[in-house]
Design a protein around this motif. Structure first.
Motif, mmCIF file in Angstrom:
data_model
loop_
_atom_site.group_PDB
_atom_site.id
_atom_site.type_symbol
_atom_site.label_atom_id
_atom_site.label_comp_id
_atom_site.label_asym_id
_atom_site.label_seq_id
_atom_site.Cartn_x
_atom_site.Cartn_y
_atom_site.Cartn_z
ATOM 1 N N ASP A 378 8.427 41.417 28.584
ATOM 2 C CA ASP A 378 7.534 40.262 28.482
ATOM 3 C C ASP A 378 8.281 39.047 27.912
ATOM 4 O OD1 ASP A 378 4.907 39.018 28.656
ATOM 5 O OD2 ASP A 378 4.900 39.093 26.470
ATOM 6 N N ARG A 381 10.676 37.631 30.509
ATOM 7 C CA ARG A 381 9.966 36.843 31.538
ATOM 8 C C ARG A 381 9.501 35.495 30.985
ATOM 9 N NH1 ARG A 381 6.973 42.371 32.722
ATOM 10 N NH2 ARG A 381 8.394 43.241 34.288
ATOM 11 N N ARG A 384 12.992 33.402 29.979
ATOM 12 C CA ARG A 384 13.811 33.146 31.171
ATOM 13 C C ARG A 384 15.241 32.757 30.768
ATOM 14 N NH1 ARG A 384 11.452 33.241 35.811
ATOM 15 N NH2 ARG A 384 12.856 31.762 36.835
ATOM 16 N N GLU A 423 15.580 42.873 36.068
ATOM 17 C CA GLU A 423 14.757 41.710 35.681
ATOM 18 C C GLU A 423 15.630 40.551 35.194
ATOM 19 O OE1 GLU A 423 11.018 40.169 35.628
ATOM 20 O OE2 GLU A 423 11.153 42.367 35.657
ATOM 21 N N ILE A 427 16.163 36.747 37.082
ATOM 22 C CA ILE A 427 15.817 35.513 36.369
ATOM 23 C C ILE A 427 17.078 34.656 36.153
ATOM 24 C CG2 ILE A 427 15.014 34.576 34.165
ATOM 25 C CD1 ILE A 427 13.095 37.025 34.035
#
Length: 495
Positions: A378, A381, A384, A423, A427
């Motif tokens: 979390d 995300r 970033r 992930e 990003i």
């Protein structure tokens, strides 16, 4: 015949300029530093000159550096002394007459690498009468390591740690005069010795230590035990060093400390890191200022304001997260929460909108649940990051975390690590690409290793750019159009 000089009478700032062959070695060594070390450098020179005559050539040195940028800077200091002594650098261990390993001990497998390479050096030394081997750095601060070396690696000539690196010339002299293993390990120190020789890897950029040690005691980390407590250099000494570097052609500096944000707290007249940066900002000729590492718990609004107003501080901040779970962060002894970290990022981005943020993340810390791991995802995300160094938790003997129960099974850790990496990379690719089509200032660092028709440089945000050029451009700033983002670097065209 030289007129011999008493080195004690030489002003400290002139020590680096004297002809060491004129030092009177009949006098006793000085008590005060750094004069004492220059005396021993001069003495070692006599031994190395004798060795060179027997070899019929200049003897070679090879330094192998493991670990962080603090270690890399320490190695430059060691090489500076060895070159003053009379050795010449080589990249190849098999050519070397003096090999020094500057070790890291953050992960236990780093220790195994050193032991493996020592076996090779031992067989090499049997064939070379004059060869010397030295070991230093964080690994040497562990008593069990030194015991193992004394027992199984008797051919090592010199062992010292992180606290007495300034004594290298004196220890080297002792080792040259001895037929036994010389060991000098200090448990801690408050001493900082200035004005010793340094051999910089780059002519145009340099690391600058502003402090040593760490007071944080994160539960997974061995560093405070091997680097000791925080001690900051006087700002006057830092400014003097940077001024000399700039006069010698340096345009970019990297300020180094385990936690630069707590710089100055232990000085007689406390100075904040932000205040130090403001003073460096005024220095003519200095074009770029970088720093690492920042601890989120100590990153002040004062520092954010200084970064926002600066024309020299690079738009890149390395801000280790380690975990996105407040529960795990507490067990790690990080002393911030997920919420306070995200709030800090918001304040930084509000003040410096284009800043590139990078981080460190540990996966599989003892007791980490899937819910904890989702908290980390979390944060990734939401923040970033431009890039992230992701690590599988490594049990480090001597740290509180190593003794914790509920270590996470390997297959679960591996699965989480793979998901995190995917992930982060997606990003990072998007974030890195946001500069495509713009013109940016790039400091040229080297001829491209894959294609000699290109040079490789670095933007202020730390991203690499490859573009047409030649060796004459190294150390200069170029304005480059960023044609294509290749994920973690750019292909560009000079404008």
């Amino acid at each position: 015949m030289y007129n011999k000089i008493d080195i004690r009478n030489v002003p400290e700032e002139k020590l680096d300029e004297i002809d060491l062959d004129t030092v009177d070695l009949e006098l006793p060594p000085p008590e005060l530093e750094p004069h004492r070390q220059y005396y021993y450098i001069a003495k070692c020179r006599t031994y190395v000159r004798q060795m060179a005559q027997e070899l019929g050539r200049v003897p070679f040195l090879c330094t192998q550096t493991f670990g962080c940028q603090m270690n890399a800077r320490d190695s430059e200091k060691l090489e500076g002394i060895l070159e003053k002594v009379g050795y010449q650098k080589t990249e190849h261990e098999e050519e070397a007459d003096f090999v020094i390993y500057n070790t890291c001990t953050v992960r236990e497998n780093a220790n195994q690498r050193v032991y493996g390479r020592l076996g090779y050096l031992g067989s090499m030394k049997k064939k070379k009468k004059h060869m010397m081997i030295a070991l230093c750095g964080c690994m040497m601060q562990e008593p069990q390591v030194v015991e193992k070396l004394k027992k199984s690696y008797r051919f090592v000539d010199l062992i010292f740690g992180t606290h007495n690196i300034f004594k290298f010339a004196e220890l080297l002299c002792t080792a040259m005069e001895s037929d036994r293993m010389v060991i000098d390990i200090w448990k801690d120190t408050t001493e900082i010795v200035e004005n010793l020789p340094v051999d910089r890897k780059y002519s145009f950029k340099s690391g600058v230590n502003i402090m040593f040690g760490c007071n944080n005691f994160c539960s997974y980390c061995i560093v405070p035990y091997v680097r000791g407590r925080e001690r900051s250099r006087n700002p006057e000494d830092i400014l003097h060093e940077v001024k000399k570097l700039v006069a010698d052609g340096v345009v970019e500096i990297m300020l180094l400390g385990q936690n630069v944000n707590s710089y100055g707290k232990n000085l007689e007249q406390p100075v904040t890191f932000a205040q130090l940066l403001e003073q460096l900002e005024q220095m003519e000729g200095l074009r770029r200022i970088r720093f690492m590492t920042s601890h989120p718990k100590d990153l002040s609004d004062e520092l954010i304001a200084v970064m926002a107003n600066s024309k020299k501080i690079c738009g890149h901040l390395h801000l280790p997260l380690q975990s996105g779970s407040s529960r795990i962060l507490k067990i790690m002894n990080r002393r911030y929460t997920k919420e306070s970290y995200l709030e800090l990022v918001e304040r930084i981005r509000a003040a410096v909108p284009d800043i590139s943020l990078t981080t460190d993340i540990i996966v599989g810390f003892p007791g980490e649940t899937e819910e904890d791991f989702q908290e980390t995802l979390d944060v990734v995300r939401k923040v970033r990051y431009d890039s992230a160094f992701t690590f599988i938790y490594s049990r480090r003997t001597g740290t509180p975390a190593a003794a914790m129960e509920n270590q996470v099974p390997e297959e679960i850790v591996k699965d989480r690590f793979d998901r995190l990496l995917k992930e982060v990379q997606e990003i990072s690719k998007e974030m890195s690409g946001r500069f495509e089509g713009t013109v940016q200032e790039v400091l040229v660092e080297e001829v491209n290793t894959q294609d000699p028709s290109l040079v490789t440089g670095r933007m202020g945000n730390n991203l690499l750019v490859h573009f047409p050029g030649d060796a004459s451009m190294i150390g200069s700033f170029c304005r480059v159009h960023l044609d294509t983002c290749k994920g973690f670097y750019y292909m560009g065209t000079p404008v």
